[in-house]
Design a protein around this motif. Structure first.
Motif, PDB file in Angstrom:
ATOM      1  N   UNK A 521       0.835  -1.216   0.000  1.00 48.64           N
ATOM      2  CA  UNK A 521       0.000   0.000   0.000  1.00 48.64           C
ATOM      3  C   UNK A 521       0.864   1.259   0.000  1.00 48.64           C
ATOM      4  N   UNK A 522       1.892   1.352   0.862  1.00 47.37           N
ATOM      5  CA  UNK A 522       2.778   2.522   0.720  1.00 47.37           C
ATOM      6  C   UNK A 522       3.365   2.630  -0.692  1.00 47.37           C
ATOM      7  N   UNK A 523       3.654   1.493  -1.330  1.00 49.72           N
ATOM      8  CA  UNK A 523       4.218   1.555  -2.679  1.00 49.72           C
ATOM      9  C   UNK A 523       3.193   2.098  -3.676  1.00 49.72           C
ATOM     10  N   UNK A 573       6.797  11.131  -0.928  1.00 46.02           N
ATOM     11  CA  UNK A 573       7.448  10.016  -1.633  1.00 46.02           C
ATOM     12  C   UNK A 573       8.598   9.437  -0.800  1.00 46.02           C
ATOM     13  N   UNK A 574       9.402  10.314  -0.213  1.00 49.96           N
ATOM     14  CA  UNK A 574      10.529   9.852   0.594  1.00 49.96           C
ATOM     15  C   UNK A 574      10.058   9.085   1.823  1.00 49.96           C
ATOM     16  N   UNK A 575       8.973   9.570   2.436  1.00 47.81           N
ATOM     17  CA  UNK A 575       8.442   8.897   3.624  1.00 47.81           C
ATOM     18  C   UNK A 575       7.918   7.504   3.271  1.00 47.81           C
ATOM     19  N   UNK A 576       7.250   7.395   2.126  1.00 48.99           N
ATOM     20  CA  UNK A 576       6.768   6.064   1.710  1.00 48.99           C
ATOM     21  C   UNK A 576       7.942   5.126   1.445  1.00 48.99           C
ATOM     22  N   UNK A 577       8.941   5.645   0.718  1.00 54.20           N
ATOM     23  CA  UNK A 577      10.108   4.799   0.432  1.00 54.20           C
ATOM     24  C   UNK A 577      10.713   4.255   1.728  1.00 54.20           C
TER      25      UNK A 577
END
Lengths: 595, 595
Positions: A521-523, A573-577
């Protein structure tokens, strides 16, 4: 609060992102001239504002009434539906051969967005009907097509999808409904289906249920499910309506939202078996359903955009009107509307930019579908089909997740009034809540994305997408315009995050499938925000060249919206990565007893 | 789905973060022995589960009924309230001198969390009453205290806060209600107040309204507002109830949530003026209200924790029970509950870790309040008062914003069933929705944080807080334990982001007040996530030393929850910093006409 279709924004996204001119030039689309498209959008906008939007709040309040299997819709719905069919809007997106207008998907996407914004509950009836039309058109015999399609396209009969059973939700392998041959080519269908949208109502003469069920000799699991047409009223040889079939709506649900669309529990075959007709070949029902599910997923993603647009318009109107408090840093001494409070602006910009990014994504993907269907060059068709398949779960997942925050902010902008039902802001939030659940939850979309769409083909199409995004960044840099270079920087950070996370997924999908699924889901959200940022940056690149036009204010606003998205959404985006690449162990750490 | 008070988690947070042993040793707290506290929590937990939780869903469904100014509560509420008062729970948190038990705030915080989890609507009545008690106790004359406080603490009379008027929401300067001297020391109060929680009901003999109004000679704006006690029934000299005062509930609102607590429109003085009594000095009403508003803000933050806990328990129970689909990467071939799906786990871990971080923050700040009140050392009192003031808007803002995502995930874990009202998951989401609005919206909290709590004192107390966080990181590093070092790394990144953003705010608050305000809410969230991460890391540091205990599973779970928070929540810090420092221009870019 009425709804005004954002025709100009829609045309911009259609023309610039879906590249409508190219689509209109494809074989079969010749009629979709720029003039005709604009006329269609204007007319649809009027219908949405004048007919559908005014019964949205009343429909929410009244809901449907169930009495002994009969469902009565809220006031005004029958009349609105009659008018909707009469003016041809119901069948408009269908193929010409079945009475539709055969317009490009890009065009019907904009029109469908309007129905969804104006009245999401109402719009579901058409969505389900057209989904059923699509399944029948692609897979049923000519005889069945001739019996059912014309009336369904016209809207005098509506359609449903009967998949879910109490024990079979996301897992359709668990479907238990049965179909026994009756010896005359028809089948006796029995079983209980739940969550059937528009499963019973009083707006149409007949309801055509598409039902998943198992034949007596069917293998277990998903490979033993067949698809049946089970009409509410049987159809005589002359096309007239015959006897009531053995199926009944045993109750309707009390839901958090979409109150005006009945969600039915359907009991099939409680007497002698409901008479049904096999669609296509035995045991291929799930595959057939997926033909329309993929399109339905795009349409649910579009619901996310549509309800966000409605919530934005609602909140903006209030923010323009409501005067409250001194504006920080304002020396005019005047009382001004709350639109001038920086945090209200932040919320409105957030709503506006995410809605535009969602629309950009949905329309862009609609364009891919048009090209994948009709482009004369097989290479172009293939590339667009690949992009369409990659991004379908992203449109569904990201646009609907996006709508949660947008409709939530819509309530917040209203302050205390937002919590009062009569204000109408919470209806949008309540209506939006179903969109991340039905037609496959966000997790289902995310697993489709990381599995079938990425890992299965070694990340090839995701790689091509990243290259396209990098090319946009490069183009923006060459302009020398600092605002566009800032967008390019943001895109490059986004691609880097997406690249890292994709590589991590490819490395782990096989070896650590649970870890990969923990990041799914984060991806999906990472992909959504980066692709959204890409399309917003493309918009900005175009807008920058037109900021001096007579219409310059429109384009300057597009630049500001793109900048906001880059500065406020893209940093996610950085937080999800980080969560994907470092966070799997913690997701899986606890034993069941430790929760 | 019943509620079970998480007594063990509560005691852990009280003992380790609020440091209850030290608080119990402070003058006046001698009775709050560890044994007594545990007994209180156990008994309160029983009352919450057995009496309040069972009428939560029915109260939501039934709501209140308004008939000619009379409000009837939902079934069971009158009886539950009578029992609540009879067993002494209503007044428990109040001071001994007014009939309460005078327990530390830390202890009453845990008990209040239970009422809020079990039945948020119900709990609001006590919250408002005790807020009114606090304002009267601090600011009213002895005579007024003697007349009103004993019955309010006992609960036979309830209290309200009448601040908001149609034109005066966040901006109390716009209050127009009037109070004219009647010549006998009392005042004739008139005006319309809206959004009055528990403003009218049938559970108590009398309702004591605290009303903000203007005296005839009052200066304009916030410095001309006075505070009045306006009882529903006048009180005779002997303490018995006299005539009905000239005030009436003219309607109650239809709200998105907290249906069982009536939100009243109150009309004061439509006949001869409602008889009211001035609290304290003229024109100091707002200041007096803030005495209790600050405490009320902590209590609303605690609502965020409480409703999150309830949503978590609800979702967890479903996830343990519901069997659906094959678990990815599971070779057992068994059907297992959805708790074993990685994404369901991710959502439950997210709910669990954020709820625990919110509780850690709320209880920690309760401990600051206890020390600020009672510590014999003036330096310790001062330091704790400063920390309390700095973090009050963060408790209110961050814990309630946190609850939005947690209750949303609570619905998502349920899949399609989550959207069905009977399931009960959406009630928590709907109830939670008000918490970011009332007692000052998140933006109001955020402006308090960046203005009065940071810019006004040059960031001094924020600097001390960052040093404390850095000290924790240092301590964790010295253990050599890789899991704790990873938490230290995460903290250091968090402090860096918080430091950058604080410096940016200090640099811009004066020169670019609108830009600073545009970043206020992201800054509040940044502070919340970093402080939450700090307290979770402190928890982990303690848990690591006890993982070998007989109770090791409990502590190992704490380590996993802290790791999850560090990996999934803390990365947001960087995204907030970027939005604050780069994103102000885009917030402010559009002209009104460009929206």
């Amino acid at each position: 609060m009425n709804y005004v279709a954002p025709v100009k924004d829609m045309l911009f996204a259609m023309n610039e992102l879906a590249e409508l001119a190219e689509i209109s030039a494809l074989p079969g689309n010749e009629e979709a001239s720029a003039d005709l498209v604009e006329t269609i959008l204007d007319e649809a906008g009027k219908f949405a504002s004048e007919v559908l939007a005014p019964i949205n709040a009343s429909g929410d309040k009244e809901g449907n009434t169930w009495t002994d299997g009969v469902v009565s819709t809220a006031r005004g719905f029958k009349e609105a539906y009659a008018s909707f069919c009469e003016t041809g809007w119901n069948g408009m997106p269908a193929a010409v051969e079945f009475g539709g207008q055969g317009l490009p998907v890009t065009v019907s996407t904009a029109v469908l967005e309007m129905w969804k914004s104006a009245n999401m509950s109402f719009s579901l009836c058409q969505m389900l009907t057209l989904g059923a039309v699509e399944a029948i058109a692609h897979h049923a015999s000519n005889e069945l097509k001739q019996i059912y399609l014309p009336n369904m396209v016209a809207g005098s009969w509506t359609g449903t999808m009967n998949l879910t059973e109490p024990q079979a939700g996301s897992d359709l392998a668990a479907v238990r409904s049965k179909a026994e041959p009756r010896g005359d080519g028809s089948y006796a269908v029995s079983g209980t289906k739940i969550f059937i949208t528009w499963g019973e109502h009083d707006m149409a003469e007949n309801i055509i249920h598409l039902v998943l069920a198992r034949l007596p000799d069917a293998p277990p699991g998903v490979k033993g499910i067949s698809l049946f047409i089970v009409p509410k009223f049987l159809v005589n040889a002359d096309g007239s309506l015959g006897e009531r079939n053995d199926l009944v709506c045993t109750s309707i649900e009390h839901k958090m939202g979409i109150h005006a669309s009945a969600t039915a529990v359907m009991a099939f075959g409680e007497k002698n078996g409901a008479i049904g007709y096999l669609v296509g070949e035995p045991n291929r029902g799930l595959e057939y359903m997926f033909t329309m599910m993929n399109h339905a997923r795009l349409n649910v993603g579009l619901e996310g955009v549509a309800i966000s647009e409605r919530a934005y318009q609602h909140a903006l109107a209030y923010a323009r009107e409501r005067v409250q408090g001194r504006i920080v840093g304002d020396k005019s001494g005047e009382n001004k509307p709350i639109l001038h409070h920086p945090d209200v602006r932040r919320m409105l910009m957030d709503m506006k930019s995410r809605t535009e990014a969602g629309r950009a994504l949905a329309y862009y993907v609609a364009g891919c579908m048009d090209r994948a269907r009709s482009h004369p060059d097989a290479g172009v068709r293939g590339a667009n089909q690949a992009r369409l398949e990659l991004l379908t779960p992203v449109v569904k997942g990201w646009c609907t997740e996006m709508a949660q925050g947008v409709t939530w902010n819509g309530v917040q902008v209203h302050g205390g009034m937002g919590f009062i039902e009569e204000t109408g802001a919470c209806q949008h939030m309540r209506d939006a809540r179903i969109t991340t659940i039905y037609e496959g939850t966000t997790a289902i979309q995310a697993n489709d994305l990381i599995g079938r769409k990425i890992a299965k083909e070694g990340g090839k199409n995701m790689g091509i997408l990243r290259e396209d995004i990098a090319a946009t960044a490069m183009t923006l840099r060459t302009t020398g315009d600092p605002a566009l270079i800032a967008l390019a920087d943001s895109l490059d950070r986004g691609i880097a995050a997406l690249g890292d996370a994709t590589q991590w997924l490819l490395d782990n999908h096989e070896a650590k499938p649970q870890a990969a699924a923990a990041g799914a889901v984060p991806f999906l959200k990472l992909t959504g925000v980066v692709v959204g940022g890409w399309l917003m940056a493309r918009v900005a690149g175009i807008a920058a060249t037109r900021a001096g036009d007579s219409d310059g204010d429109f384009y300057k606003a597009k630049l500001a919206t793109a900048a906001f998205f880059a500065q406020h959404a893209m940093p996610e985006a950085g937080a999800y990565r980080d969560a994907i690449m470092n966070g799997a162990d913690a997701v899986l750490a606890l034993a069941e007893s430790q929760f």
